[in-house]
Design an enzyme around this catalytic site. Structure first.
Site, PDB file in Angstrom:
ATOM      1  N   HIS A   1       0.816  -1.223   0.000  1.00 13.46           N
ATOM      2  CA  HIS A   1       0.000   0.000   0.000  1.00 13.46           C
ATOM      3  C   HIS A   1       0.848   1.270   0.000  1.00 13.46           C
ATOM      4  O   HIS A   1       0.340   2.355   0.279  1.00 13.46           O
ATOM      5  CB  HIS A   1      -0.948   0.018   1.204  1.00 13.46           C
ATOM      6  CG  HIS A   1      -2.065  -0.976   1.096  1.00 13.46           C
ATOM      7  ND1 HIS A   1      -2.890  -1.303   2.144  1.00 13.46           N
ATOM      8  CD2 HIS A   1      -2.487  -1.732   0.044  1.00 13.46           C
ATOM      9  CE1 HIS A   1      -3.776  -2.215   1.742  1.00 13.46           C
ATOM     10  NE2 HIS A   1      -3.547  -2.491   0.478  1.00 13.46           N
TER      11      HIS A   1
ATOM     12  N   CYS B   1       5.378  19.856  -7.251  1.00 11.52           N
ATOM     13  CA  CYS B   1       6.487  19.285  -8.020  1.00 11.52           C
ATOM     14  C   CYS B   1       7.110  20.423  -8.850  1.00 11.52           C
ATOM     15  O   CYS B   1       6.476  21.472  -9.050  1.00 11.52           O
ATOM     16  CB  CYS B   1       5.901  18.210  -8.933  1.00 11.52           C
ATOM     17  SG  CYS B   1       7.037  17.470 -10.083  1.00 11.52           S
TER      18      CYS B   1
HETATM   19  P1  NAD Z   1      -7.026  -2.258  10.303  1.00 15.97           P
HETATM   20  O1  NAD Z   1      -6.807  -0.988  11.015  1.00 15.97           O
HETATM   21  O2  NAD Z   1      -8.203  -2.430   9.450  1.00 15.97           O
HETATM   22  O3  NAD Z   1      -7.075  -3.454  11.386  1.00 15.97           O
HETATM   23  C1  NAD Z   1      -6.155  -3.583  12.425  1.00 15.97           C
HETATM   24  C2  NAD Z   1      -6.286  -4.981  12.980  1.00 15.97           C
HETATM   25  O4  NAD Z   1      -5.228  -5.186  13.895  1.00 15.97           O
HETATM   26  C3  NAD Z   1      -7.599  -5.216  13.751  1.00 15.97           C
HETATM   27  O5  NAD Z   1      -8.146  -6.434  13.314  1.00 15.97           O
HETATM   28  C4  NAD Z   1      -7.146  -5.305  15.215  1.00 15.97           C
HETATM   29  O6  NAD Z   1      -7.920  -6.225  15.955  1.00 15.97           O
HETATM   30  C5  NAD Z   1      -5.732  -5.821  15.057  1.00 15.97           C
HETATM   31  N1  NAD Z   1      -4.816  -5.450  16.143  1.00 15.97           N
HETATM   32  C6  NAD Z   1      -4.707  -4.264  16.791  1.00 15.97           C
HETATM   33  N2  NAD Z   1      -3.697  -4.297  17.674  1.00 15.97           N
HETATM   34  C7  NAD Z   1      -3.153  -5.535  17.582  1.00 15.97           C
HETATM   35  C8  NAD Z   1      -2.070  -6.179  18.230  1.00 15.97           C
HETATM   36  N3  NAD Z   1      -1.316  -5.560  19.146  1.00 15.97           N
HETATM   37  N4  NAD Z   1      -1.795  -7.458  17.905  1.00 15.97           N
HETATM   38  C9  NAD Z   1      -2.555  -8.122  16.986  1.00 15.97           C
HETATM   39  N5  NAD Z   1      -3.571  -7.551  16.328  1.00 15.97           N
HETATM   40  C10 NAD Z   1      -3.863  -6.278  16.609  1.00 15.97           C
HETATM   41  O7  NAD Z   1      -5.690  -2.534   9.512  1.00 15.97           O
HETATM   42  P2  NAD Z   1      -5.377  -3.330   8.171  1.00 15.97           P
HETATM   43  O8  NAD Z   1      -6.052  -4.653   8.197  1.00 15.97           O
HETATM   44  O9  NAD Z   1      -3.919  -3.250   7.995  1.00 15.97           O
HETATM   45  O10 NAD Z   1      -6.070  -2.567   6.936  1.00 15.97           O
HETATM   46  C11 NAD Z   1      -6.332  -1.266   6.751  1.00 15.97           C
HETATM   47  C12 NAD Z   1      -5.363  -0.346   6.055  1.00 15.97           C
HETATM   48  O11 NAD Z   1      -4.817   0.363   7.133  1.00 15.97           O
HETATM   49  C13 NAD Z   1      -4.141  -0.829   5.340  1.00 15.97           C
HETATM   50  O12 NAD Z   1      -4.251  -0.452   4.025  1.00 15.97           O
HETATM   51  C14 NAD Z   1      -2.965  -0.002   5.931  1.00 15.97           C
HETATM   52  O13 NAD Z   1      -2.235   0.634   4.903  1.00 15.97           O
HETATM   53  C15 NAD Z   1      -3.650   1.030   6.716  1.00 15.97           C
HETATM   54  N6  NAD Z   1      -3.018   1.508   7.958  1.00 15.97           N
HETATM   55  C16 NAD Z   1      -1.670   1.415   8.143  1.00 15.97           C
HETATM   56  C17 NAD Z   1      -1.120   1.858   9.318  1.00 15.97           C
HETATM   57  C18 NAD Z   1       0.371   1.753   9.493  1.00 15.97           C
HETATM   58  O14 NAD Z   1       1.112   1.834   8.504  1.00 15.97           O
HETATM   59  N7  NAD Z   1       0.851   1.550  10.718  1.00 15.97           N
HETATM   60  C19 NAD Z   1      -1.923   2.385  10.321  1.00 15.97           C
HETATM   61  C20 NAD Z   1      -3.303   2.492  10.101  1.00 15.97           C
HETATM   62  C21 NAD Z   1      -3.833   2.019   8.904  1.00 15.97           C
END
Ligand code: NAD
Length: 243
Positions: A116, A145
């Site tokens: 992503h 840009c």
């Molecule tokens: P999501 O936010 O939809 O889901 C997060 C999942 O992680 C949930 O199911 C939750 O229960 C679980 N979770 C939370 N804390 C946890 C832990 N400590 N251990 C295990 N599980 C845990 O995220 P997603 O499925 O990655 O999809 C959504 C989109 O979110 C992706 O496209 C991503 O790019 C984006 N995103 C990325 C970031 C990042 O880069 N850190 C942050 C927020 C969202």
């Protein structure tokens, strides 16, 4: 459950790991969904779509700046480090992350794709050329840009497609790997949400680690409820005793 996962992993010669926002939660980076997820307070349509950027580029840019500010002060956690250790244990290892925070890269993991994108990288909206955002105050928000067009975060927004070369890479890996660990993803964002089903359909094994049950849980061979920062290091320790 952890012992059963270790048993599968012991018999595996090729390991694919998929991560989502949950793996970075213990580094203090908010997830989108789940408890304390960003979508409890914000609407995805207002901040993470091409239409939102077209309508109000400054608000979208400032939201990404806010997220960059959190990530800048975050460190990879025990879950990220355990994944790097898994890479060292398997000759054939690959990581597909949906995360855009760059925390996996900071552990030194080599065989991976950020499917992503990455929010430290930006892209010209006209020429599509990408560059790393300089760590200096910007004169204009969003910046432009040299061609005059607005610059945007180089991430895949809702309603956009993953670049075809990344999708091809992901499917060729899925085709040729035996076992999949899915860690900290809600399993509702496609196409990655379909990868576990693909793995099962070709006879591979799926191990899920999440704080709660997800749509992946019912097809996974093993679904472990817990924090990735607790479970993954335990799995690695168990494997190190065997390998
Ligand atoms: P999501 O936010 O939809 O889901 C997060 C999942 O992680 C949930 O199911 C939750 O229960 C679980 N979770 C939370 N804390 C946890 C832990 N400590 N251990 C295990 N599980 C845990 O995220 P997603 O499925 O990655 O999809 C959504 C989109 O979110 C992706 O496209 C991503 O790019 C984006 N995103 C990325 C970031 C990042 O880069 N850190 C942050 C927020 C969202």
């Amino acid at each position: 459950m952890i012992d059963a996962a270790i048993k599968i992993l012991k018999e595996t010669s090729s390991l694919l790991v998929i991560t989502g926002a949950g793996i970075s939660a213990e580094s203090g980076v908010p997830t989108f969904r789940g408890k304390d997820g960003l979508w409890q307070n914000y609407r995805a349509e207002d901040l993470a779509t091409p239409w939102a950027f077209e309508r109000d580029p400054e608000t979208v840019w400032r939201w990404y700046d806010w997220r960059r500010g959190i990530i800048k002060n975050a460190e990879p956690n025990k879950g990220h480090i355990a994944i790097k250790e898994l890479e060292e244990l398997y000759e054939k290892f690959f990581l597909i992350t949906q995360n855009v925070d760059g925390l996996h890269e900071r552990t030194g993991v080599k065989n991976m794709i950020e499917i992503h994108g990455n929010l430290w990288r930006v892209r010209c909206t006209r020429e599509n050329k990408t560059f790393v955002l300089p760590d200096v105050p910007l004169k204009e928000i969003p910046p432009r840009c040299s061609c005059g067009a607005l610059v945007r975060p180089d991430v895949v927004w809702f309603g956009e497609s993953i670049p075809v070369e990344l999708m091809n890479k992901a499917y060729s890996i899925l085709e040729s790997y035996e076992t999949l660990i899915v860690a900290g993803t809600s399993g509702v964002v496609y196409p990655v949400a379909s990868f576990p089903t693909f793995m099962k359909s070709k006879g591979g094994k799926v191990i899920e680690i999440n704080l709660e049950k997800t749509p992946i849980s019912s097809i996974a061979d093993i679904s472990i409820i817990g924090k990735t920062g607790d479970i993954l290091p335990e799995v690695v320790e168990g494997l190190k005793k065997i390998f």
